[in-house]
Design a protein around this motif. Structure first.
Motif, PDB file in Angstrom:
ATOM      1  N   GLY A 105       0.769  -1.240   0.000  1.00 33.00           N
ATOM      2  CA  GLY A 105       0.000   0.000   0.000  1.00 33.00           C
ATOM      3  C   GLY A 105       0.794   1.281   0.000  1.00 33.00           C
ATOM      4  N   THR A 106       2.095   1.234  -0.233  1.00 30.40           N
ATOM      5  CA  THR A 106       2.900   2.457  -0.303  1.00 30.40           C
ATOM      6  C   THR A 106       2.838   3.020  -1.714  1.00 30.40           C
TER       7      THR A 106
ATOM      8  N   HIS B 153       3.636   8.052  -0.121  1.00 27.82           N
ATOM      9  CA  HIS B 153       2.587   7.979   0.903  1.00 27.82           C
ATOM     10  C   HIS B 153       2.452   6.532   1.358  1.00 27.82           C
ATOM     11  N   THR B 154       2.297   6.321   2.634  1.00 26.95           N
ATOM     12  CA  THR B 154       2.152   4.972   3.185  1.00 26.95           C
ATOM     13  C   THR B 154       0.728   4.773   3.697  1.00 26.95           C
ATOM     14  N   SER B 155       0.103   3.678   3.273  1.00 27.33           N
ATOM     15  CA  SER B 155      -1.278   3.420   3.696  1.00 27.33           C
ATOM     16  C   SER B 155      -1.393   2.178   4.586  1.00 27.33           C
ATOM     17  N   ASN B 156      -0.370   1.314   4.565  1.00 25.49           N
ATOM     18  CA  ASN B 156      -0.409   0.056   5.327  1.00 25.49           C
ATOM     19  C   ASN B 156      -1.634  -0.789   4.973  1.00 25.49           C
TER      20      ASN B 156
ATOM     21  N   LYS C 153     -11.293  -1.223   1.325  1.00 25.94           N
ATOM     22  CA  LYS C 153     -11.253   0.241   1.458  1.00 25.94           C
ATOM     23  C   LYS C 153     -10.737   0.883   0.176  1.00 25.94           C
TER      24      LYS C 153
ATOM     25  N   LEU D 257      -8.871   4.362  -1.223  1.00 20.09           N
ATOM     26  CA  LEU D 257      -8.079   5.528  -0.793  1.00 20.09           C
ATOM     27  C   LEU D 257      -7.915   6.518  -1.944  1.00 20.09           C
TER      28      LEU D 257
ATOM     29  N   TYR E 265      -5.780  10.092  -3.008  1.00 22.52           N
ATOM     30  CA  TYR E 265      -4.730  11.082  -2.706  1.00 22.52           C
ATOM     31  C   TYR E 265      -4.847  12.220  -3.691  1.00 22.52           C
TER      32      TYR E 265
END
Length: 205
Positions: free
Chosen positions: A154-155, A170-173, A201, A203, A205
């Motif tokens: 997820g990065t 950006h890191t989302s884990n 989920k 996301l 950005y």
């Protein structure tokens, strides 16, 4: 015209030889056009490669990722016809003003065949190319395609290959398996990056 006896046999042999030569030349030409070189990496390449001019030199590069190795690869396609696996090596230390390692010719470091950017994990989602990163905050772009990729953890990476620099990370884990999408979701004139995770989920950005 009809051929009989020996003349018919000679004509048949002649046609056979012509067809054999034609097929041989066709196959040989096909091999030359369909397989110029091979660049091997560790692990399966699940994500589709993408192609585009990411340094504004008028020539396309190939961008791809391995599902195992933590790198984003860029192939300098123009140089690859002369590439040989036994005559190259990867740069061990980063050079000045760059965040990309180079794959260069053993006896001539100025001949560079490929580059790779170190990441935190391998990739299942394909990288995409889009002009996102400008020189100043809020800039909509600088006229050069950037590399946008999300690793399987997820990065999110946005890379300016022309300058050999990372623009943003950006890191989302969140485990990601799908290729990101771009669009102006917030109607502010700027494109957003959207990607989904295995946890259900979405996301933006």
């Amino acid at each position: 015209m009809f051929y009989k006896g020996k003349n018919r046999v000679k004509f048949t042999v002649f046609i056979f030889l012509i067809m054999t030569i034609f097929i041989s030349q066709y196959v040989h030409a096909g091999k030359n056009k369909s397989k110029y070189w091979r660049l091997a990496v560790k692990g399966a390449i699940i994500a589709s490669p993408t192609i585009g001019d990411i340094d504004n030199d008028g020539k396309n590069e190939i961008v791809f990722c391995s599902s195992v190795e933590p790198y984003i690869y860029v192939i300098n396609a123009e140089m690859m016809p002369s590439y040989r696996e036994d005559m190259v090596k990867w740069q061990k230390k980063l050079g000045e003003n760059t965040e990309f390692y180079e794959l260069y010719k053993n006896d001539d470091p100025t001949v560079v065949y490929a580059y790779r950017y170190p990441t935190k994990a391998g990739f299942i989602a394909s990288p995409i190319l889009e002009d996102l990163a400008g020189d100043t905050p809020g800039d909509k772009g600088d006229g050069t395609l950037d590399i946008i990729a999300v690793d399987k953890n997820g990065t999110l990476y946005i890379l300016n290959f022309k300058k050999k620099k990372r623009h943003k990370i950006h890191t989302s884990n969140m485990a990601v398996i799908g290729t990101p999408a771009l669009g102006d979701f917030t109607n502010d004139g700027y494109r957003d990056i959207v990607f989904a995770g295995k946890n259900g989920k979405l996301l933006i950005y």
